[in-house]
Scaffold this motif. Structure first.
Motif, PDB file in Angstrom:
ATOM      1  N   GLU A 102      18.395 -24.244  11.519  1.00 37.67           N
ATOM      2  CA  GLU A 102      16.944 -24.420  11.524  1.00 37.67           C
ATOM      3  C   GLU A 102      16.660 -25.918  11.624  1.00 37.67           C
ATOM      4  OE1 GLU A 102      13.365 -22.128   9.306  1.00 37.67           O
ATOM      5  OE2 GLU A 102      14.822 -23.122   8.025  1.00 37.67           O
ATOM      6  N   THR A 103      15.830 -26.247  12.583  1.00 39.07           N
ATOM      7  CA  THR A 103      15.551 -27.655  12.853  1.00 39.07           C
ATOM      8  C   THR A 103      14.261 -28.088  12.158  1.00 39.07           C
ATOM      9  OG1 THR A 103      14.271 -27.120  14.825  1.00 39.07           O
ATOM     10  CG2 THR A 103      16.659 -27.430  15.107  1.00 39.07           C
ATOM     11  N   PRO A 104      14.097 -29.383  11.975  1.00 36.62           N
ATOM     12  CA  PRO A 104      12.820 -29.867  11.402  1.00 36.62           C
ATOM     13  C   PRO A 104      11.613 -29.468  12.233  1.00 36.62           C
ATOM     14  CG  PRO A 104      14.489 -31.584  11.326  1.00 36.62           C
ATOM     15  CD  PRO A 104      15.070 -30.461  12.135  1.00 36.62           C
ATOM     16  N   GLU A 105      11.806 -29.321  13.543  1.00 39.75           N
ATOM     17  CA  GLU A 105      10.683 -28.892  14.363  1.00 39.75           C
ATOM     18  C   GLU A 105      10.206 -27.504  13.993  1.00 39.75           C
ATOM     19  OE1 GLU A 105      13.424 -30.255  15.471  1.00 39.75           O
ATOM     20  OE2 GLU A 105      13.089 -31.584  17.193  1.00 39.75           O
ATOM     21  N   ASP A 106      11.159 -26.609  13.693  1.00 37.05           N
ATOM     22  CA  ASP A 106      10.773 -25.245  13.318  1.00 37.05           C
ATOM     23  C   ASP A 106       9.990 -25.248  12.009  1.00 37.05           C
ATOM     24  OD1 ASP A 106      12.125 -24.437  15.559  1.00 37.05           O
ATOM     25  OD2 ASP A 106      14.012 -24.085  14.483  1.00 37.05           O
ATOM     26  N   LEU A 107      10.464 -25.999  11.055  1.00 38.87           N
ATOM     27  CA  LEU A 107       9.753 -26.058   9.773  1.00 38.87           C
ATOM     28  C   LEU A 107       8.371 -26.663   9.938  1.00 38.87           C
ATOM     29  CD1 LEU A 107      12.694 -27.310   7.502  1.00 38.87           C
ATOM     30  CD2 LEU A 107      11.865 -24.961   7.785  1.00 38.87           C
ATOM     31  N   HIS A 108       8.290 -27.707  10.717  1.00 43.09           N
ATOM     32  CA  HIS A 108       6.994 -28.367  10.924  1.00 43.09           C
ATOM     33  C   HIS A 108       6.034 -27.470  11.680  1.00 43.09           C
ATOM     34  CE1 HIS A 108       4.796 -32.358  11.958  1.00 43.09           C
ATOM     35  NE2 HIS A 108       4.261 -31.721  10.924  1.00 43.09           N
ATOM     36  N   GLU A 109       6.570 -26.700  12.585  1.00 45.68           N
ATOM     37  CA  GLU A 109       5.700 -25.812  13.370  1.00 45.68           C
ATOM     38  C   GLU A 109       5.124 -24.712  12.489  1.00 45.68           C
ATOM     39  OE1 GLU A 109       5.878 -23.177  17.490  1.00 45.68           O
ATOM     40  OE2 GLU A 109       7.590 -24.408  16.886  1.00 45.68           O
ATOM     41  N   ARG A 110       5.887 -24.244  11.522  1.00 47.15           N
ATOM     42  CA  ARG A 110       5.354 -23.227  10.617  1.00 47.15           C
ATOM     43  C   ARG A 110       4.189 -23.786   9.812  1.00 47.15           C
ATOM     44  NH1 ARG A 110      10.946 -22.302   8.923  1.00 47.15           N
ATOM     45  NH2 ARG A 110      11.862 -20.704  10.277  1.00 47.15           N
ATOM     46  N   GLU A 111       4.307 -25.026   9.378  1.00 45.83           N
ATOM     47  CA  GLU A 111       3.218 -25.637   8.636  1.00 45.83           C
ATOM     48  C   GLU A 111       1.981 -25.783   9.514  1.00 45.83           C
ATOM     49  OE1 GLU A 111       3.239 -26.291   5.472  1.00 45.83           O
ATOM     50  OE2 GLU A 111       5.294 -25.568   5.262  1.00 45.83           O
ATOM     51  N   ILE A 112       2.174 -26.117  10.751  1.00 43.34           N
ATOM     52  CA  ILE A 112       1.043 -26.265  11.665  1.00 43.34           C
ATOM     53  C   ILE A 112       0.335 -24.934  11.849  1.00 43.34           C
ATOM     54  CG2 ILE A 112       0.420 -26.774  14.062  1.00 43.34           C
ATOM     55  CD1 ILE A 112       2.662 -28.847  14.073  1.00 43.34           C
ATOM     56  N   ARG A 113       1.101 -23.869  11.987  1.00 40.74           N
ATOM     57  CA  ARG A 113       0.492 -22.554  12.194  1.00 40.74           C
ATOM     58  C   ARG A 113      -0.286 -22.109  10.946  1.00 40.74           C
ATOM     59  NH1 ARG A 113       5.086 -19.019  15.492  1.00 40.74           N
ATOM     60  NH2 ARG A 113       5.212 -20.430  17.305  1.00 40.74           N
ATOM     61  N   LYS A 114       0.239 -22.447   9.798  1.00 39.68           N
ATOM     62  CA  LYS A 114      -0.490 -22.126   8.572  1.00 39.68           C
ATOM     63  C   LYS A 114      -1.843 -22.830   8.550  1.00 39.68           C
ATOM     64  CE  LYS A 114       3.586 -21.317   5.651  1.00 39.68           C
ATOM     65  NZ  LYS A 114       4.353 -21.800   4.470  1.00 39.68           N
ATOM     66  N   GLU A 115      -1.867 -24.084   8.962  1.00 41.96           N
ATOM     67  CA  GLU A 115      -3.129 -24.833   8.977  1.00 41.96           C
ATOM     68  C   GLU A 115      -4.138 -24.183   9.914  1.00 41.96           C
ATOM     69  OE1 GLU A 115      -1.297 -29.336   8.132  1.00 41.96           O
ATOM     70  OE2 GLU A 115      -1.973 -28.736  10.134  1.00 41.96           O
ATOM     71  N   ILE A 116      -3.705 -23.782  11.054  1.00 44.76           N
ATOM     72  CA  ILE A 116      -4.639 -23.199  12.026  1.00 44.76           C
ATOM     73  C   ILE A 116      -5.113 -21.828  11.547  1.00 44.76           C
ATOM     74  CG2 ILE A 116      -4.857 -22.409  14.402  1.00 44.76           C
ATOM     75  CD1 ILE A 116      -2.882 -24.550  15.220  1.00 44.76           C
ATOM     76  N   ARG A 117      -4.217 -21.025  10.947  1.00 47.77           N
ATOM     77  CA  ARG A 117      -4.630 -19.716  10.418  1.00 47.77           C
ATOM     78  C   ARG A 117      -5.658 -19.886   9.306  1.00 47.77           C
ATOM     79  NH1 ARG A 117       1.076 -18.366  10.900  1.00 47.77           N
ATOM     80  NH2 ARG A 117       1.351 -16.832  12.612  1.00 47.77           N
ATOM     81  N   ALA A 118      -5.434 -20.911   8.492  1.00 47.25           N
ATOM     82  CA  ALA A 118      -6.400 -21.143   7.412  1.00 47.25           C
ATOM     83  C   ALA A 118      -7.734 -21.607   7.955  1.00 47.25           C
ATOM     84  CB  ALA A 118      -5.838 -22.183   6.442  1.00 47.25           C
ATOM     85  N   LEU A 119      -7.708 -22.320   9.063  1.00 52.42           N
ATOM     86  CA  LEU A 119      -8.951 -22.809   9.641  1.00 52.42           C
ATOM     87  C   LEU A 119      -9.713 -21.708  10.356  1.00 52.42           C
ATOM     88  CD1 LEU A 119     -10.615 -25.406  10.153  1.00 52.42           C
ATOM     89  CD2 LEU A 119      -9.352 -25.655  12.315  1.00 52.42           C
ATOM     90  N   LEU A 120      -8.992 -20.812  11.041  1.00 53.49           N
ATOM     91  CA  LEU A 120      -9.613 -19.730  11.799  1.00 53.49           C
ATOM     92  C   LEU A 120      -9.004 -18.402  11.367  1.00 53.49           C
ATOM     93  CD1 LEU A 120      -9.579 -21.353  15.353  1.00 53.49           C
ATOM     94  CD2 LEU A 120     -11.533 -21.173  13.804  1.00 53.49           C
ATOM     95  N   PRO A 121      -9.345 -17.919  10.180  1.00 51.79           N
ATOM     96  CA  PRO A 121      -8.712 -16.671   9.730  1.00 51.79           C
ATOM     97  C   PRO A 121      -9.146 -15.460  10.537  1.00 51.79           C
ATOM     98  CG  PRO A 121     -10.399 -17.384   8.195  1.00 51.79           C
ATOM     99  CD  PRO A 121     -10.227 -18.487   9.176  1.00 51.79           C
ATOM    100  N   ASP A 122     -10.411 -15.426  10.973  1.00 57.98           N
ATOM    101  CA  ASP A 122     -10.899 -14.280  11.729  1.00 57.98           C
ATOM    102  C   ASP A 122     -10.243 -14.168  13.093  1.00 57.98           C
ATOM    103  OD1 ASP A 122     -12.072 -16.629  12.453  1.00 57.98           O
ATOM    104  OD2 ASP A 122     -14.059 -15.760  12.826  1.00 57.98           O
ATOM    105  N   LEU A 123      -9.697 -15.251  13.592  1.00 61.64           N
ATOM    106  CA  LEU A 123      -9.023 -15.199  14.902  1.00 61.64           C
ATOM    107  C   LEU A 123      -7.726 -14.415  14.809  1.00 61.64           C
ATOM    108  CD1 LEU A 123      -8.707 -16.116  17.860  1.00 61.64           C
ATOM    109  CD2 LEU A 123      -7.618 -18.183  17.003  1.00 61.64           C
ATOM    110  N   PHE A 124      -7.082 -14.413  13.643  1.00 64.67           N
ATOM    111  CA  PHE A 124      -5.766 -13.791  13.520  1.00 64.67           C
ATOM    112  C   PHE A 124      -5.806 -12.469  12.776  1.00 64.67           C
ATOM    113  CE2 PHE A 124      -5.154 -18.345  13.875  1.00 64.67           C
ATOM    114  CZ  PHE A 124      -4.249 -18.428  14.913  1.00 64.67           C
ATOM    115  N   ASN A 125      -6.820 -12.274  11.870  1.00 62.39           N
ATOM    116  CA  ASN A 125      -6.867 -11.010  11.136  1.00 62.39           C
ATOM    117  C   ASN A 125      -7.826 -10.020  11.759  1.00 62.39           C
ATOM    118  OD1 ASN A 125      -9.400 -11.963  10.427  1.00 62.39           O
ATOM    119  ND2 ASN A 125      -8.744 -12.668   8.380  1.00 62.39           N
TER     120      ASN A 125
END
Length: 1613
Positions: free
Chosen positions: A591-614
């Motif tokens: 697992e690379t640092p890019e993978d870990l960082h990308e997961r954090e980025i996706r969490k931020e976007i889901r939190a910002l636009l929850p209705d887009l994903f749920n």
């Protein structure tokens, strides 16, 4: 009967004796005597005739053997030589010496009036010989009276010249024996007489004076040429004077130098009427003028002045002949002496006139091809000379100086300007950046590619469009070169391009800067996306060369590690991804640092636009810009690789799928989530500069947009980044998508959306849509316009007051604004001013709201209600409300806006911002109509009361300006807090930074500076204005526009400099404002000018143009301050001196010197003078410390060359503009000139000493010459010291030119430069001579022609000789010198012969026959001296001067064509020098033709009136045989007479005249008329009389002459 007397037989008179003293008879004369053998009558003699016996065998006898034997014997030739030498010696001893001179000058006598008049009459009579008049000449007439006397008596010119010479000889007779006697002094005096005589005649030609205003005086003018009688008299006198002048000038009686100087000066003082005569006189004597530059130079200057005067005169049409002759004179001088035109002062004054005069072809066209060819050759030579003259003058004037910026730097600067000029209107396909479309010029392509890549990532340039523009330009080049390679079967450019991109990553300092890593990754991500760069090849190359530090597990990282980490992969494969993972993190990394960082980025976007994903459909939360940036920190700070992978592989597919799902569900069409999702995602993509993903999202939303809000959001996004879409080369795709959306909306909604139509027209720009689609679009717009504003003949007028608008403030209904707008449109839609009046009533209502509603929240609600109402009104207008509002702002709205209170401003601000968000009002309209006029009003504040009254207006417009252009958050209550509304505000800003509105925005910066410096405003408002200006100047969009249009920046600040009054604080703030605008943000409160050279010394192409503007502005501001008085001028002078000295005391390359010079170009004269004076001062200091060593010479003159280059470029615009150059400081001038003179002398001394520094000294000579030329181009105060130094300097330069013109120091370049410098210096010296003491030779070099080295090239020798004081001598003594033979017999040349025109009086007319007494006296003298010819030394030039000697030979005047007669005569002459060898050989080898071949023996007598072929023509002399007709026996060794043959006898009877004892001469001839003549019969002994009759009588023989038939004449020697 007595026998007749026997007549004695006498020889012919022309026959000479055999010996002078001995009585040996006559040569060839043997008269018969009694008792000769032939007189004995024997039978044999009677029968057969007397024949001489044969003494030898004539047919076989030859004396060759005898002669040959004698010659071959011993010393025969020596004896013959001794014999001939003895003969010559005795002959020379017998001949006497040259007799002494017997010349006597005619004396003067005092005549009575009658005798004087008779003598003058004889002088005028050509029949009276001059030798008779020369016995004595009258005395008493001198000067003008003498010339008038000659003209009155109409004396022929040759006789008049003789008389004047005799008069002059008598005048100078008493001076010849004095030691200081000058034979030509009287010629100078006589030249003054002649010139004053001509000037007196020219003075009679005057022009009428111009009428004077205010004087009512009747003027009468009567010229000498007005009347026929006076004109004829004047013309006769003037013509006679000119005819007399010609021989006087050519023979030296008139001093040529005095006359030519007067001629040149007189042309300049003549009026236009006199000029016609003087210019013809100059044309006649031009050959003498062009032999000396001192004469030709003022002549040319005068001709140019007169030519300019003629062309500006109203009488030009009457002076065409004079004008043409002036141009001919100029062209003749240019052909003969082109160096005369090498005069910078003259070129500066008459460059255009010289060009037209020398390049016009004035030669007549002819049909003769040879003449026409010669004319073309002459004209071509004239043009070539003119081009050479122009080149030399411009070089000495330092005009058209070549730029010393390297070609690479110049190209880079030009390319930067080209790239910065890219805008939304640019067609990327037409941008020619890579000029070479093939791989042959790979070096040029590499330079351009590296420059393009650097431009796209450097922080010194601005604009997010740069990477896209670079990629598009590279892609266009690759396509073009690839197509060519495919057609020609060449290797494609992909590998070459890959190598160059890798080399740039490897070597570029900009790419290696960590601050630019994100920009580099962004650029190469675009290259990867367009397959212009291969990531796999990049990795393989690094691995293949064993690059260390690629993995994060290694301690020392490579610069390529971060590139591999950040460059995004667009079309990656699993193998490429795995390869990247292994290289960066190792083979064991799961697992690379890019993978870990990308997961954090996706969490931020889901939190910002929850209705887009749920999938929920709730009301979306309100998202502001600060909240967005704070929530997505990881995404914002993530490397480029993770940002692109997040958007492209995760967020964008999800968003596209959700938008498609929502738009397919009709029940969810009006959900607001779509707009929120779109706005948030677009802002994230824009903030991370992922415009490729943003474009995909825009096109998807445009395709599925079914609501007006989403479509408007998409249109605003497209409108927000037009330059980026252009650089991505996707404008065509966008236009097609917009057209499809327009057609879809038109079908589904049955109408058009104005914003969509406007965007479609703007993006298409007549380039992308086909003709049918464009015609359909125009039709839709027309239909839309007609629908909203139908035409009516009598529209209903709109009242000035609409009370329903004021009532809207208290109407709580949400639809009330829409209903009111619709009702007003339905009622007044046909009126053209209904929207203007609605706006006027709305503003009036807004002013009432604070009184109606005291609560701030309610006022805001009410303001938004009016904003919504105006927005609906805007939708009912075909062109919108924008233009109407702008007209209102610039018209009656000025006063209403100025009178608003604070509360009213709050309400109006809300309305304006709401209208701007909705697109009803453009930001440019609010700025031009409201903000800029308010600032102008505030800048004009002249007292504190005005400042207080306008403070409310200024605060309101400042807040409005900040919210419209500068605020990117929701910090204000009036600022929109919704992200979509903020995006719309940003969209409206883009028009402000584009043309034509950008120039208005830039103009506001000097306006803000003026507001900051206005002391009548409060400190708080001034501080707010300063903060506002700094924020605006540091804005990237403004800087992007500034670098795209630097000319607008320059013009704006220069205009502000001219308009504003002088204020030190404001000027300082203006400089700071310009620096902040064009450079990095600095504290502009402290501007230190002396730091500028250090800052700008590295010539960065990215900032070169901007820095140029800054320095130019500073220098112009200083020049303006210098022109003032008081402390401002002193402070500016100190700052300028500090700046200039810092520049000049630092060593500069040629590029830096050129750059600094360009900065100062076009500055004020005072600033230029400061530059020049300080530059010359620095040069003086350098030269004073200069020593004659190699290093000192090289370094010193290199440094002086840098300074000269700077000040030359500073002065060049002043020369080009034709303005007066600034005067030099007298102290600096004197010191510089003295040091320059000393260095010239020192260089000359070292050159004469044969120094080993020959090359360095020659270069020093060139540098000194250039510095002197530059100095002479400025107004020089010619003090006595400067003049003395200049005279000495001219002599030094001449000697240096002689050194460099030949010999071991030969340097053609140095010689040419030195001779031109000498021309320049002498011309400047001569121009400063007082006109009253006109002497063109006063500063001429004082050397002799003999001082010029013997090996000097002829062309250079002629140049030097034209500069000297000495004019060429007259033709009489030209190339003539005295000589003598030394002891060895060699001929030694002495001094040249001095012309003595007044002593050489030889013109006595034709020779007259001598008196009988004189002939008898000559005969006795011949008998006494025993010579055949007498030599008389009676000329004014004694024969002793020519080393003449008596040879005893005489020149025979035999008839031409009869060589035999001449040969017979010469047999009796002892001539050694009178008969050339070739002539004698020709004569003796000719054969006389047989007469029988010419005349038939059986010819019958000719008819009367015809002439025999062998008869002499009438008037011709008969050719008399010099031989006797009687041949005695003694002629043939004793006795007898040889009888001629019968054939010869017949021939003699036919054609040969025999001269016997009776002396008869028979001549035949004929004539049709009898001729008679009143002239005196010829006295020659050879002449005969021919009588003829018109009746055809036989020609009678002429009576025998009384004298001998022939007498040879010998010319006396």
């Amino acid at each position: 009967m007595q026998p007749p007397n026997i007549s004695p037989i006498q020889p012919p008179p022309w026959l000479p004796k055999s010996h002078v003293s001995a009585d040996l008879g006559y040569t060839g004369f043997h008269p018969p005597r009694p008792g000769e053998d032939e007189d004995v009558l024997t039978t044999e003699n009677v029968r057969n005739g007397f024949t001489l016996p044969k003494f030898v065998q004539a047919e076989k006898f030859s004396a060759k053997d005898v002669v040959h034997a004698n010659i071959r014997s011993g010393d025969a030739l020596l004896k013959l030589e001794e014999l001939m030498n003895d003969v010559f010696t005795r002959r020379a001893d017998r001949i006497g010496p040259i007799p002494p001179s017997t010349f006597r000058m005619p004396g003067r006598s005092t005549f009575t009036d009658a005798r004087r008049q008779a003598w003058l009459a004889d002088l005028a009579n050509p029949d009276v010989p001059l030798y008779k008049l020369g016995k004595s000449v009258p005395h008493g007439h001198k000067g003008h009276d003498l010339l008038d006397l000659l003209h009155t008596n109409t004396v022929a010119i040759p006789r008049a010249v003789w008389f004047l010479r005799v008069v002059g000889a008598n005048e100078t007779a008493g001076l010849r024996n004095k030691p200081a006697y000058n034979p030509t002094q009287y010629s100078i005096e006589w030249a003054n007489v002649v010139t004053s005589y001509l000037k007196k005649q020219l003075a009679d030609i005057q022009l009428p004076s111009a009428p004077r205003l205010g004087l009512n005086i009747k003027q009468t003018f009567k010229g000498v040429l007005a009347e026929v009688e006076g004109r004829d008299r004047w013309v006769s006198r003037f013509s006679y004077s000119l005819e007399l002048l010609r021989p006087l000038y050519s023979e030296g009686l008139v001093d040529s130098r005095t006359f030519l100087v007067w001629l040149v000066q007189q042309i300049g003082t003549s009026n236009l009427a006199q000029l016609g005569f003087m210019v013809r006189l100059a044309d006649e004597y031009l050959d003498g003028i062009v032999k000396n530059r001192a004469l030709a130079r003022p002549l040319i200057d005068t001709c140019l002045c007169k030519l300019a005067e003629i062309r500006s005169s109203p009488s030009q049409e009457f002076l065409t002949g004079t004008e043409a002759l002036l141009m001919i004179i100029l062209q003749r001088v240019c052909l003969s002496l082109p160096d005369v035109f090498v005069s910078p002062a003259m070129w500066s004054a008459h460059a255009t006139l010289i060009s037209s005069a020398l390049t016009e072809n004035l030669m007549d066209h002819t049909s003769d091809p040879h003449i026409d060819q010669n004319s073309r050759d002459l004209h071509q030579l004239l043009v070539d000379n003119f081009l050479d003259i122009k080149r030399r003058n411009e070089a000495m004037l330092f005009t058209n100086l070549p730029s010393h910026v390297s070609a690479r730097l110049r190209t880079v600067v030009s390319d930067v300007q080209l790239l910065n000029s890219i805008s939304s209107k640019t067609d990327m396909a037409s941008v020619v950046f890579f000029a070479t479309d093939h791989l042959d010029d790979c070096l040029i392509f590499i330079d351009k590619l590296q420059m393009l890549l650097t431009w796209s990532v450097t922080p010194l340039q601005f604009g997010d469009h740069r990477p896209f523009a670079a990629v598009t330009l590279i892609r266009n080049w690759r396509v073009k070169v690839g197509d060519r390679a495919t057609r020609r079967d060449f290797t494609g450019p992909d590998e070459f391009l890959q190598d160059q991109l890798f080399d740039w990553l490897e070597t570029s300092e900009i790419a290696g800067d960590p601050q630019n890593l994100r920009a580099v990754a962004n650029l190469f991500g675009k290259l990867l996306k367009d397959d212009l760069f291969s990531y796999s090849s990049y990795v393989q190359r690094l691995v293949a060369r064993g690059e260390s530090g690629l993995s994060y597990t290694e301690p020392n990282g490579s610069r390529h590690r971060e590139f591999l980490r950040c460059i995004p992969l667009w079309n990656s494969t699993s193998s490429l991804t795995s390869q990247r993972k292994v290289i960066l993190h190792g083979a064991r990394a799961r697992e690379t640092p890019e993978d870990l960082h990308e997961r954090e980025i996706r969490k931020e976007i889901r939190a910002l636009l929850p209705d887009l994903f749920n999938g929920s459909d709730g009301t979306p939360p309100v998202i502001s810009m600060p909240h967005l940036l704070d929530t997505c920190k990881n995404l914002i700070s993530a490397p480029r690789f993770e940002q692109v992978r997040t958007f492209r592989h995760w967020l964008l597919p999800v968003l596209q799928r959700r938008i498609s799902d929502v738009t397919r569900d009709q029940s969810r069409m009006s959900q607001p989530q779509l707009v929120t999702w779109y706005s948030v995602c677009i802002e994230l993509m824009v903030h991370t500069k992922c415009f490729d993903s943003a474009l995909e999202l825009i096109l998807c939303a445009l395709q599925h947009a079914i609501t007006v809000d989403l479509l408007t959001a998409v249109i605003d996004t497209l409108h927000r980044f037009p330059c980026i879409w252009t650089c991505m080369n996707v404008t065509g795709t966008i236009v097609n998508a917009l057209d499809s959306a327009h057609q879809r909306w038109k079908k589904s909604r049955g109408g058009e959306i104005r914003s969509l139509l406007n965007l479609l027209v703007e993006f298409d720009d007549n380039r992308h849509l086909d003709d049918a689609s464009r015609a359909r679009l125009v039709a839709d717009i027309s239909a839309f316009t007609v629908t909203l504003r139908p035409h009516a003949d009598r529209p209903e007028p709109v009242p000035d007051v609409l009370p329903e608008i004021l009532l809207l403030a208290e109407d709580p209904n949400e639809d009330a604004p829409s209903i009111l707008a619709s009702s007003l449109w339905l009622k007044y839609r046909m009126s053209s001013d209904w929207a203007w009046k609605v706006w006027d009533n709305t503003v009036a209502s807004l002013r009432q709201i604070p009184r109606m509603t005291p609560d701030a929240a309610n006022r805001r609600i009410c303001a938004l209600r009016y904003g919504t109402f105006l927005w609906h009104v805007d939708e009912h207008l075909p062109k919108g409300l924008d233009e109407e509002v702008l007209h209102w702002f610039l018209g009656p709205g000025k006063n209403e806006i100025a009178a608003l209170e604070v509360d009213a401003w709050d309400v109006l601000t809300v309305v304006l911002l709401h209208l701007s968000v909705q697109g009803a009002l453009q930001t440019t309209t609010i700025l031009q109509g409201l903000v800029y006029p308010a600032w102008q009003l505030g800048a004009s504040t002249s007292n504190v009361q005005q400042g207080q009254s306008r403070e409310t207006l200024l605060r309101a417009v400042n807040a409005l300006f900040q919210q419209l252009l500068l605020r990117d958050d929701s910090g204000s209550q009036n600022m929109p807090i919704h992200l979509l509304e903020l995006q719309r505000i940003r969209t409206r800003r883009q028009a402000v930074y584009g043309e034509p509105h950008f120039s208005h925005l830039v103009s506001s910066i000097p306006l803000l500076v003026s507001l900051e410096s206005n002391e009548h405003l409060s400190a708080d408002i001034r501080k707010d204005l300063a903060s506002l200006r700094l924020a605006l100047s540091e804005h990237d969009d403004l800087r992007h526009g500034a670098f795209r249009n630097l000319d607008a920046i320059r013009e704006t600040f220069e205009k502000a400099l001219l308009v504003e009054e002088l204020d030190e604080n404001r000027d300082k703030s203006m400089v700071g404002a310009l620096r902040v605008l064009l450079s990095d943000p600095l504290d502009d409160d402290c501007v230190e000018l002396s730091s500028w050279p250090d800052v700008t010394s590295p010539l960065s192409p990215w900032k070169l143009a901007a820095t140029s503007i800054q320095l130019q502005f500073i220098l112009r501001q200083m020049g303006r301050a210098l022109s003032s008085e008081g402390k401002h001028a002193a402070a500016a002078e100190a700052s300028l001196d500090k700046l200039i000295l810092m520049i000049f005391h630092h060593s500069m390359t040629s590029e830096e010197a050129y750059f600094v010079a360009q900065m100062a170009r076009g500055t004020e004269g005072a600033v230029a003078a400061k530059f020049i004076n300080n530059g010359l001062k620095c040069v003086t200091v350098i030269f004073r410390d200069l020593t004659m060593s190699s290093k000192s010479l090289t370094d010193g003159f290199e440094r002086a060359g840098e300074l000269l280059r700077v000040i030359a470029y500073v002065a060049e615009p002043l020369r080009a503009a034709g303005s007066q150059l600034p005067a030099l400081d007298p102290a600096i001038q004197d010191e510089f000139f003295q040091v320059l003179n000393d260095k010239f002398v020192e260089v000359e001394r070292n050159l004469n000493d044969e120094s080993r520094l020959g090359t360095e000294l020659s270069q020093a000579t060139i540098s000194l010459s250039r510095l002197l030329q530059f100095h002479l181009g400025f107004p020089v105060v010619w003090t006595a010291k400067i003049k003395e130094s200049s005279v000495n300097l001219s002599a030094t330069i001449l000697r240096l030119a002689l050194l460099h013109g030949s010999g071991s120091r030969l340097d053609l370049g140095a010689y040419s430069l030195l001779i031109d410098t000498l021309y320049y210096l002498l011309d400047e010296l001569t121009l400063n001579v007082k006109p009253t003491n006109f002497d063109p030779f006063c500063y001429a070099p004082q050397i002799m022609p003999s001082d010029i080295p013997f090996d000097f090239p002829r062309e250079y020798r002629n140049q030097i000789q034209t500069l000297l004081r000495h004019l060429p001598p007259t033709a009489v003594v030209s190339h003539l010198s005295a000589s003598h033979r030394d002891s060895t017999g060699l001929l030694v040349h002495d001094t040249p012969v001095l012309n003595r025109p007044w002593e050489w009086t030889e013109n006595l007319g034709d020779l007259a026959g001598l008196d009988p007494k004189e002939e008898e006296k000559d005969r006795e003298e011949k008998d006494r001296l025993k010579v055949s010819h007498l030599v008389k030394n009676s000329g004014s030039l004694s024969l002793d001067l020519f080393a003449a000697r008596v040879t005893g030979d005489g020149i025979l005047h035999a008839d031409q064509g009869d060589a035999r007669t001449e040969a017979n005569i010469r047999t009796f002459q002892d001539g050694l020098s009178a008969d050339p060898m070739f002539k004698r050989d020709w004569r003796e080898t000719r054969m006389e033709p047989e007469v029988s071949t010419l005349v038939d023996a059986n010819v019958v007598p000719r008819p009367r009136g015809e002439t025999s072929v062998l008869t002499a023509a009438p008037g011709a002399r008969p050719r008399t045989s010099p031989a006797s007709s009687v041949v005695s026996r003694s002629s043939a060794h004793g006795s007898g007479s040889r009888r001629p043959s019968p054939a010869q006898s017949s021939i003699n009877k036919l054609s040969i005249s025999t001269v016997g004892d009776d002396g008869d001469s028979s001549t035949t001839g004929s004539s049709s008329r009898k001729t008679s003549s009143k002239r005196k019969a010829p006295t020659s002994d050879d002449d005969v009389s021919i009588e003829s009759s018109s009746r055809g009588k036989r020609t009678k023989p002429a009576p025998p002459p009384k004298v001998a038939p022939s007498k040879t004449r010998a010319k006396k020697r």
